[in-house]
Motif scaffolding. Structure first.
Motif, PDB file in Angstrom:
ATOM      1  N   ALA A  58     -39.448 -10.454 -29.521  1.00  0.00           N
ATOM      2  CA  ALA A  58     -38.742  -9.298 -28.966  1.00  0.00           C
ATOM      3  C   ALA A  58     -38.326  -8.334 -30.078  1.00  0.00           C
ATOM      4  O   ALA A  58     -38.395  -7.113 -29.918  1.00  0.00           O
ATOM      5  CB  ALA A  58     -37.521  -9.755 -28.173  1.00  0.00           C
ATOM      6  N   GLN A  59     -37.899  -8.867 -31.209  1.00  0.00           N
ATOM      7  CA  GLN A  59     -37.507  -8.020 -32.333  1.00  0.00           C
ATOM      8  C   GLN A  59     -38.696  -7.224 -32.859  1.00  0.00           C
ATOM      9  O   GLN A  59     -38.586  -6.032 -33.180  1.00  0.00           O
ATOM     10  CB  GLN A  59     -36.911  -8.874 -33.455  1.00  0.00           C
ATOM     11  N   CYS A  61     -31.279  -8.978 -28.453  1.00  0.00           N
ATOM     12  CA  CYS A  61     -32.205  -8.925 -27.315  1.00  0.00           C
ATOM     13  C   CYS A  61     -31.684  -8.032 -26.192  1.00  0.00           C
ATOM     14  O   CYS A  61     -32.461  -7.385 -25.494  1.00  0.00           O
ATOM     15  CB  CYS A  61     -32.465 -10.333 -26.786  1.00  0.00           C
ATOM     16  N   PHE A  62     -30.351  -7.999 -26.017  1.00  0.00           N
ATOM     17  CA  PHE A  62     -29.796  -7.230 -24.909  1.00  0.00           C
ATOM     18  C   PHE A  62     -29.770  -5.730 -25.198  1.00  0.00           C
ATOM     19  O   PHE A  62     -29.390  -4.946 -24.333  1.00  0.00           O
ATOM     20  CB  PHE A  62     -28.395  -7.736 -24.572  1.00  0.00           C
ATOM     21  N   LYS A  90     -35.256  -4.964 -20.836  1.00  0.00           N
ATOM     22  CA  LYS A  90     -36.544  -4.696 -20.207  1.00  0.00           C
ATOM     23  C   LYS A  90     -37.223  -3.575 -20.971  1.00  0.00           C
ATOM     24  O   LYS A  90     -36.649  -2.501 -21.117  1.00  0.00           O
ATOM     25  CB  LYS A  90     -36.335  -4.293 -18.751  1.00  0.00           C
ATOM     26  N   PRO A  91     -38.414  -3.828 -21.526  1.00  0.00           N
ATOM     27  CA  PRO A  91     -39.251  -5.009 -21.277  1.00  0.00           C
ATOM     28  C   PRO A  91     -39.242  -6.062 -22.388  1.00  0.00           C
ATOM     29  O   PRO A  91     -39.753  -7.148 -22.171  1.00  0.00           O
ATOM     30  CB  PRO A  91     -40.639  -4.397 -21.166  1.00  0.00           C
ATOM     31  N   SER A  92     -38.719  -5.761 -23.576  1.00  0.00           N
ATOM     32  CA  SER A  92     -38.943  -6.667 -24.712  1.00  0.00           C
ATOM     33  C   SER A  92     -38.371  -8.056 -24.466  1.00  0.00           C
ATOM     34  O   SER A  92     -39.062  -9.069 -24.696  1.00  0.00           O
ATOM     35  CB  SER A  92     -38.348  -6.060 -25.982  1.00  0.00           C
ATOM     36  N   TRP A 104     -46.974 -14.407 -25.137  1.00  0.00           N
ATOM     37  CA  TRP A 104     -48.303 -14.168 -25.699  1.00  0.00           C
ATOM     38  C   TRP A 104     -48.816 -12.773 -25.348  1.00  0.00           C
ATOM     39  O   TRP A 104     -49.539 -12.158 -26.123  1.00  0.00           O
ATOM     40  CB  TRP A 104     -49.269 -15.253 -25.229  1.00  0.00           C
ATOM     41  N   VAL A 105     -48.427 -12.254 -24.187  1.00  0.00           N
ATOM     42  CA  VAL A 105     -48.829 -10.903 -23.804  1.00  0.00           C
ATOM     43  C   VAL A 105     -48.149  -9.876 -24.705  1.00  0.00           C
ATOM     44  O   VAL A 105     -48.779  -8.922 -25.178  1.00  0.00           O
ATOM     45  CB  VAL A 105     -48.491 -10.627 -22.324  1.00  0.00           C
ATOM     46  N   LEU A 106     -46.857 -10.064 -24.970  1.00  0.00           N
ATOM     47  CA  LEU A 106     -46.127  -9.118 -25.812  1.00  0.00           C
ATOM     48  C   LEU A 106     -46.655  -9.146 -27.244  1.00  0.00           C
ATOM     49  O   LEU A 106     -46.742  -8.101 -27.900  1.00  0.00           O
ATOM     50  CB  LEU A 106     -44.632  -9.446 -25.793  1.00  0.00           C
TER      51      LEU A 106
END
Length: 210
Positions: free
Chosen positions: A183-184, A64-65, A69-71, A80-82
């Motif tokens: 995020a992935q 994740c790091f 930003k932004p994921s 839900w937006v992503l």
């Protein structure tokens, strides 16, 4: 009397053809495929290119790091937006995608969360247990919708990008690591570059550097 060859204008995005020696046989060479649809007087429109199957995700589940930003931020605060943005990007690229409306999906989950919060506050103030149970139902509905959308989207991305995996892996990742999974998927579809800055946006056209 010899004939004089007239140079033909070259369209943008195409290479000039090599000179052809005079003779009875002339081999016509097709121009290379352009990466954008060129329309006179208009901006080039991106065209989806074939996805190269690598067999692996572009980043790990817990990377994740690599793109906070932004994921990472969006997956944590507005997952839900992503999810809707990733689906819209697949739709724009002409790939397989979930048949859902961007705004309808976002607002349905947002309304469930808002109603759950309002009903829970009223239940706490009035000490009515039925209201507290109703608020839990709204939260559960929003969570189930998120899980189903994220799970279906992960299956589609693995299929489109030729990524190895299994149904059970996708199910466990989505249920127990929902934010990391979303995020992935965003990093895979949007292809974030480390030397670029991307805004946290709730619009459909996400993933564009500032």
């Amino acid at each position: 009397m010899g004939t004089q060859e007239v140079a033909q204008p070259v369209q943008p995005g195409y290479a000039a053809p090599p000179p052809v020696a005079p003779g009875p046989q002339i081999a016509a060479t097709a121009p290379p495929q352009a990466s954008a649809a060129m329309v006179p007087g208009q901006t080039a429109v991106p065209v989806a290119q074939p996805v190269q199957a690598t067999g692996e995700w572009s980043s790990g589940l817990f990377s994740c790091f690599d793109n906070c930003k932004p994921s990472c931020c969006m997956a944590t605060c507005c997952p839900w937006v992503l999810v809707a943005q990733v689906n819209e990007r697949l739709k724009f690229q002409g790939r397989m995608h979930l048949d859902m409306s961007f705004n309808a999906f976002i607002w349905t989950i947002a309304i469930c969360l808002i109603l759950g919060g309002v009903v829970s506050a009223i239940g706490d103030a009035t000490k009515v247990e039925q209201l507290e149970e109703a608020s839990s139902t709204f939260y559960l509905l929003a969570d189930v919708m998120m899980l189903l959308a994220a799970f279906g989207l992960r299956l589609i991305i693995r299929n489109v990008h030729g990524i190895n995996g299994s149904f059970m892996d996708d199910c466990l990742s989505t249920v127990f690591c929902q934010c990391c999974t979303i995020a992935q998927m965003a990093r895979q579809v949007f292809g974030y570059q480390k030397d670029q800055k991307y805004p946290c946006s709730c619009n459909e056209d996400a993933g564009i550097p500032v």
